[in-house]
Design an enzyme around this catalytic site. Structure first.
Site, PDB file in Angstrom:
ATOM      1  N   CYS A 131       0.821  -1.227   0.000  1.00  0.00           N
ATOM      2  CA  CYS A 131       0.000   0.000   0.000  1.00  0.00           C
ATOM      3  C   CYS A 131       0.847   1.266   0.000  1.00  0.00           C
ATOM      4  CB  CYS A 131      -0.930   0.005   1.204  1.00  0.00           C
ATOM      5  SG  CYS A 131      -1.954  -1.457   1.255  1.00  0.00           S
ATOM      6  N   ASN A 162     -10.084  -1.158  -1.525  1.00  0.00           N
ATOM      7  CA  ASN A 162      -8.656  -0.905  -1.336  1.00  0.00           C
ATOM      8  C   ASN A 162      -7.901  -1.393  -2.575  1.00  0.00           C
ATOM      9  OD1 ASN A 162      -6.002  -0.821  -0.546  1.00  0.00           O
ATOM     10  ND2 ASN A 162      -6.275  -2.005   1.339  1.00  0.00           N
ATOM     11  N   HIS A 180      -4.082   6.828   1.933  1.00  0.00           N
ATOM     12  CA  HIS A 180      -4.306   5.490   1.381  1.00  0.00           C
ATOM     13  C   HIS A 180      -5.725   5.058   1.745  1.00  0.00           C
ATOM     14  CE1 HIS A 180      -4.011   1.371   0.432  1.00  0.00           C
ATOM     15  NE2 HIS A 180      -4.028   0.968   1.678  1.00  0.00           N
TER      16      HIS A 180
HETATM   17  O1  UT7 Z   1      -4.311  -1.727   2.987  1.00  0.00           O
HETATM   18  C1  UT7 Z   1      -3.591  -2.546   3.791  1.00  0.00           C
HETATM   19  C2  UT7 Z   1      -3.963  -2.802   5.019  1.00  0.00           C
HETATM   20  N1  UT7 Z   1      -5.235  -3.361   5.382  1.00  0.00           N
HETATM   21  C3  UT7 Z   1      -5.914  -2.700   6.296  1.00  0.00           C
HETATM   22  O2  UT7 Z   1      -5.571  -1.594   6.665  1.00  0.00           O
HETATM   23  C4  UT7 Z   1      -7.078  -3.407   6.924  1.00  0.00           C
HETATM   24  C5  UT7 Z   1      -7.194  -3.032   8.377  1.00  0.00           C
HETATM   25  N2  UT7 Z   1      -8.213  -3.798   9.065  1.00  0.00           N
HETATM   26  C6  UT7 Z   1      -9.524  -3.596   8.836  1.00  0.00           C
HETATM   27  O3  UT7 Z   1      -9.893  -2.760   8.043  1.00  0.00           O
HETATM   28  C7  UT7 Z   1     -10.493  -4.395   9.664  1.00  0.00           C
HETATM   29  O4  UT7 Z   1      -9.799  -5.137  10.625  1.00  0.00           O
HETATM   30  C8  UT7 Z   1     -11.385  -5.334   8.809  1.00  0.00           C
HETATM   31  C9  UT7 Z   1     -12.394  -4.531   8.044  1.00  0.00           C
HETATM   32  C10 UT7 Z   1     -10.546  -6.165   7.863  1.00  0.00           C
HETATM   33  C11 UT7 Z   1     -12.158  -6.288   9.728  1.00  0.00           C
HETATM   34  O5  UT7 Z   1     -12.928  -5.550  10.673  1.00  0.00           O
HETATM   35  P1  UT7 Z   1     -12.863  -5.894  12.230  1.00  0.00           P
HETATM   36  O6  UT7 Z   1     -13.803  -4.980  12.873  1.00  0.00           O
HETATM   37  O7  UT7 Z   1     -11.434  -5.844  12.673  1.00  0.00           O
HETATM   38  O8  UT7 Z   1     -13.443  -7.357  12.263  1.00  0.00           O
HETATM   39  P2  UT7 Z   1     -12.754  -8.710  12.775  1.00  0.00           P
HETATM   40  O9  UT7 Z   1     -11.682  -9.151  11.855  1.00  0.00           O
HETATM   41  O10 UT7 Z   1     -12.412  -8.597  14.222  1.00  0.00           O
HETATM   42  O11 UT7 Z   1     -13.961  -9.701  12.651  1.00  0.00           O
HETATM   43  C12 UT7 Z   1     -15.163  -9.517  13.413  1.00  0.00           C
HETATM   44  C13 UT7 Z   1     -16.141 -10.611  12.991  1.00  0.00           C
HETATM   45  C14 UT7 Z   1     -15.529 -12.001  13.020  1.00  0.00           C
HETATM   46  O12 UT7 Z   1     -16.509 -12.906  13.444  1.00  0.00           O
HETATM   47  P3  UT7 Z   1     -16.573 -13.392  14.982  1.00  0.00           P
HETATM   48  O13 UT7 Z   1     -15.247 -14.057  15.252  1.00  0.00           O
HETATM   49  O14 UT7 Z   1     -16.777 -12.148  15.793  1.00  0.00           O
HETATM   50  O15 UT7 Z   1     -17.732 -14.332  14.991  1.00  0.00           O
HETATM   51  C15 UT7 Z   1     -15.198 -12.264  11.574  1.00  0.00           C
HETATM   52  O16 UT7 Z   1     -15.176 -13.640  11.262  1.00  0.00           O
HETATM   53  O17 UT7 Z   1     -16.562 -10.390  11.645  1.00  0.00           O
HETATM   54  C16 UT7 Z   1     -16.328 -11.584  10.882  1.00  0.00           C
HETATM   55  N3  UT7 Z   1     -16.028 -11.191   9.511  1.00  0.00           N
HETATM   56  C17 UT7 Z   1     -16.985 -10.970   8.608  1.00  0.00           C
HETATM   57  N4  UT7 Z   1     -18.320 -11.036   8.667  1.00  0.00           N
HETATM   58  C18 UT7 Z   1     -19.014 -10.725   7.563  1.00  0.00           C
HETATM   59  C19 UT7 Z   1     -14.821 -10.977   8.940  1.00  0.00           C
HETATM   60  N5  UT7 Z   1     -14.981 -10.617   7.667  1.00  0.00           N
HETATM   61  C20 UT7 Z   1     -16.316 -10.608   7.433  1.00  0.00           C
HETATM   62  C21 UT7 Z   1     -17.087 -10.310   6.307  1.00  0.00           C
HETATM   63  N6  UT7 Z   1     -18.423 -10.378   6.416  1.00  0.00           N
HETATM   64  N7  UT7 Z   1     -16.544  -9.935   5.128  1.00  0.00           N
END
Ligand code: UT7
Length: 331
Positions: free
Chosen positions: A113, A288, A258
């Site tokens: 990125c 992204n 970004h």
């Molecule tokens: O550009 C390079 C760098 N990348 C980034 O900067 C990404 C940075 N991180 C993020 O933007 C966020 O962490 C995400 C958007 C990727 C994820 O959001 P989060 O609030 O951190 O969610 P999480 O990973 O803690 O997941 C929460 C829940 C999980 O379920 P449980 O364990 O609570 O039952 C995941 O399995 O959401 C679930 N989950 C989804 N649910 C529906 C993860 N992805 C999805 C999805 N749809 N696409």
């Protein structure tokens, strides 16, 4: 030493629009989850057979045209991508051939990125020392062929999209215009927080059926970890480049962060005290696009009349590696 300047910016995204509802048909996710957690509503996907260098070609033509230059004026290419057309050679070589620039050097940078800003730093140095006059800096990605549309891969699959952006860097014709500062950083202790583990040259063979079954060919991300680092490091490097240029956040006319997550960008802008109307967001439409996000943002801001002559622009990125970088430029 003569300052370098961004003389023109361009972008290109594929026509195919993929909405959150489309993705919800492929894997367990919802429009509501994606919008709430990321701000993304849709993204673009390239057709089969289209690589990062193909998306880059029209972006480069647009950047050159806006700079008032022609393809023959390009003296070097720096191509930033984490999704190269093939493992090797670099996408810069494919782009060089497609633009019709035999003999012109083409270099790929692998800084995810932050790749566009790393590339901009190389171009800035080349122009300032007089090694090359006009350098094309490209960020282009095709992610849609490299994400897993399953429950395991849904965290990454919903955030990535395809697209390309380009900038022409050349000598500034005015002392008060050009690139005022760029700062680059990396910290390899987060290298496995966002990565594709295989195929890998450290394995013999580089990939096996077992690895494929484990899904090691897909990106793996510790999302919360990456999020925390991004909201800390982007404001830090933004302040660093502003200080180096002798500017404050009040001097900033346009902030182009970004585009990884709308919540990250809002937190970074709030931390810096930059109002929403000065911040560029296109994540809702493109997701992204990693190395392409900043040049796409610059190019769209130009088309909308937000990037006028004299505008002071702040750019900041954070991504896999970890890598992060910032730059300030006056257009
Ligand atoms: O550009 C390079 C760098 N990348 C980034 O900067 C990404 C940075 N991180 C993020 O933007 C966020 O962490 C995400 C958007 C990727 C994820 O959001 P989060 O609030 O951190 O969610 P999480 O990973 O803690 O997941 C929460 C829940 C999980 O379920 P449980 O364990 O609570 O039952 C995941 O399995 O959401 C679930 N989950 C989804 N649910 C529906 C993860 N992805 C999805 C999805 N749809 N696409």
């Amino acid at each position: 030493m003569r300052r370098s300047a961004i003389l023109g910016v361009g972008h290109h995204v594929p026509d195919k629009v993929v909405t959150n509802h489309d993705l919800a048909k492929l894997m367990p996710t919802t429009d509501e989850w994606i919008v709430q957690r990321t701000g993304i509503k849709e993204r673009r996907y390239a057709e089969d057979g289209v690589g990062a260098s193909d998306l880059a070609v029209p972006a480069c033509h647009m950047a050159l045209e806006r700079a008032g230059l022609e393809v023959k004026d390009v003296d070097a290419i720096v191509f930033a991508t984490l999704s190269p057309d093939v493992q090797f050679p670099g996408s810069g070589c494919f782009l060089q051939r497609k633009l019709g620039l035999p003999g012109v050097p083409a270099m790929d940078v692998r800084n995810q990125c932050s790749g566009f800003l790393y590339g901009l730093s190389v171009a800035d140095a080349w122009v300032r020392v007089g090694q090359f006059r006009h350098v094309l800096v490209v960020g282009a990605e095709v992610h849609s062929t490299g994400v897993e549309f399953t429950e395991r891969g849904r965290d990454v699959a919903v955030i990535f999209g395809d697209g390309a952006g380009a900038a022409v860097v050349g000598p500034s014709d005015r002392d008060d215009r050009g690139i005022f500062s760029i700062r680059l950083h990396a910290d390899g202790k987060g290298a496995e927080d966002l990565w594709i583990p295989a195929p890998a040259s450290r394995h013999m063979p580089r990939i096996t059926h077992e690895m494929l079954d484990q899904g090691l060919q897909w990106p793996h991300m510790k999302g919360k970890q990456v999020f925390r680092w991004a909201v800390e490091k982007m404001p830090e490097v933004a302040r660093e480049v502003l200080d180096a240029a002798g500017w404050t956040t009040d001097d900033v006319d346009l902030f182009v962060p970004h585009q990884a997550n709308m919540r990250i960008n809002q937190m970074v802008a709030m931390n810096l005290g930059i109002p929403a109307d000065k911040t560029v967001h296109n994540i809702e439409r493109y997701g992204n696009t990693t190395a392409a996000t900043i040049p796409i943002g610059l190019s769209e801001a130009y088309a909308e009349g937000r990037l006028k002559g004299g505008a002071r622009v702040l750019m900041a990125a954070f991504g896999s590696g970890y890598t992060w970088a910032g730059a300030v430029a006056r257009f």
